[in-house]
Design an enzyme around this catalytic site. Structure first.
Site, PDB file in Angstrom:
ATOM      1  CG  ASP A   1     102.150 203.023 106.918  1.00  0.00           C
ATOM      2  OD1 ASP A   1     101.176 203.657 107.891  1.00  0.00           O
ATOM      3  OD2 ASP A   1     103.394 202.233 108.326  1.00  0.00           O
TER       4      ASP A   1
ATOM      5  CG  ASN B   1      95.367 205.875 114.831  1.00  0.00           C
ATOM      6  OD1 ASN B   1      94.547 205.222 115.190  1.00  0.00           O
ATOM      7  ND2 ASN B   1      96.685 204.792 114.142  1.00  0.00           N
TER       8      ASN B   1
ATOM      9  N   GLY C   1      97.396 205.052 119.876  1.00  0.00           N
ATOM     10  CA  GLY C   1      98.738 204.744 118.516  1.00  0.00           C
ATOM     11  C   GLY C   1      98.996 206.317 117.580  1.00  0.00           C
TER      12      GLY C   1
ATOM     13  CB  SER D   1     104.383 206.686 116.102  1.00  0.00           C
ATOM     14  OG  SER D   1     103.367 206.398 114.889  1.00  0.00           O
TER      15      SER D   1
ATOM     16  CG  HIS E   1      99.187 210.096 110.147  1.00  0.00           C
ATOM     17  ND1 HIS E   1      99.556 211.716 110.818  1.00  0.00           N
ATOM     18  CD2 HIS E   1      98.804 208.974 109.993  1.00  0.00           C
ATOM     19  CE1 HIS E   1     100.343 209.933 111.724  1.00  0.00           C
ATOM     20  NE2 HIS E   1      99.176 208.812 111.485  1.00  0.00           N
TER      21      HIS E   1
ATOM     22  CG  HIS F   1      96.017 206.105 108.986  1.00  0.00           C
ATOM     23  ND1 HIS F   1      97.557 204.776 109.225  1.00  0.00           N
ATOM     24  CD2 HIS F   1      96.565 206.266 110.523  1.00  0.00           C
ATOM     25  CE1 HIS F   1      98.742 205.134 110.337  1.00  0.00           C
ATOM     26  NE2 HIS F   1      97.996 206.476 110.865  1.00  0.00           N
TER      27      HIS F   1
HETATM   28  P1  AMP Z   1      99.560 207.140 113.258  1.00  0.00           P
HETATM   29  O1  AMP Z   1     100.759 205.846 114.255  1.00  0.00           O
HETATM   30  O2  AMP Z   1      98.674 206.506 113.459  1.00  0.00           O
HETATM   31  O3  AMP Z   1     100.736 208.029 113.375  1.00  0.00           O
HETATM   32  O4  AMP Z   1     100.582 206.389 111.992  1.00  0.00           O
HETATM   33  C1  AMP Z   1     101.896 206.988 111.646  1.00  0.00           C
HETATM   34  C2  AMP Z   1     102.344 205.758 110.066  1.00  0.00           C
HETATM   35  O5  AMP Z   1     103.160 206.422 110.035  1.00  0.00           O
HETATM   36  C3  AMP Z   1     102.267 204.439 110.849  1.00  0.00           C
HETATM   37  O6  AMP Z   1     101.405 204.074 110.153  1.00  0.00           O
HETATM   38  C4  AMP Z   1     103.595 204.465 110.045  1.00  0.00           C
HETATM   39  O7  AMP Z   1     104.113 202.596 109.908  1.00  0.00           O
HETATM   40  C5  AMP Z   1     103.827 205.322 108.939  1.00  0.00           C
HETATM   41  N1  AMP Z   1     105.015 205.904 109.003  1.00  0.00           N
HETATM   42  C6  AMP Z   1     106.478 205.721 109.121  1.00  0.00           C
HETATM   43  N2  AMP Z   1     107.432 206.125 109.315  1.00  0.00           N
HETATM   44  C7  AMP Z   1     107.401 205.951 107.511  1.00  0.00           C
HETATM   45  C8  AMP Z   1     108.029 206.555 106.467  1.00  0.00           C
HETATM   46  N3  AMP Z   1     109.279 206.862 106.697  1.00  0.00           N
HETATM   47  N4  AMP Z   1     107.099 206.489 105.150  1.00  0.00           N
HETATM   48  C9  AMP Z   1     106.252 206.187 104.982  1.00  0.00           C
HETATM   49  N5  AMP Z   1     105.290 205.407 106.234  1.00  0.00           N
HETATM   50  C10 AMP Z   1     105.245 205.498 107.215  1.00  0.00           C
END
Ligand code: AMP
Ligand code: ZN
Length: 113
Positions: free
Chosen positions: A30, A86, A92, A94, A99, A101
């Site tokens: 991440d 999420n 949360g 985004s 994915h 975590h």
């Molecule tokens: P979520 O908020 O559950 O959708 O998780 C999205 C995750 O993607 C967050 O923890 C971000 O820090 C991570 N993220 C966003 N852009 C990137 C990227 N380019 N490379 C790695 N992780 C990313």
């Protein structure tokens, strides 16, 4: 999907720190880690999120979790780690490519915020 961030990562169009790669799943660090280990495990095939998944996605969802467990074992996190999806903006989410975590390497509080 063309303009999906994580599909671009799978295609190598956006750089990522690869942790694991196979025919079905891809795992990477991440970019904004919330724990000493914070790895994202994704299906290579685009699925927007868990609420858009159906029973035809059951195998890939399971594979993502098994991959997470293998990474946790390799990193000797078996004292305790957490896998999290999420689901939806209020939880949360985004990035709308499903994915898992994988978080570990510190005490994880319950319930999460
Ligand atoms: P979520 O908020 O559950 O959708 O998780 C999205 C995750 O993607 C967050 O923890 C971000 O820090 C991570 N993220 C966003 N852009 C990137 C990227 N380019 N490379 C790695 N992780 C990313
Ligand atoms: Zn995607």
């Amino acid at each position: 999907m063309n303009d999906c961030l994580f599909c671009k990562i799978v295609r190598g169009q956006i750089p990522s720190k690869k942790v694991y790669d196979d025919e079905h799943t891809y795992a990477f660090e991440d970019i904004d880690p919330k724990a000493p280990t914070h790895v994202l495990i994704i299906p290579k095939r685009h699925i927007p999120g868990l609420k858009e998944a159906d029973t035809s996605d059951a195998e890939i969802i399971g594979r993502c979790h098994i991959t997470a467990a293998q990474i946790a074992q390799e990193r000797k996190l078996e004292e305790g780690y957490r896998t999290v999806l999420n689901v939806g903006p209020a939880a949360g989410q985004s990035v709308f490519h499903m994915h898992v975590h994988l978080l570990g390497g510190r005490k994880l509080n319950w319930p999460p915020g």
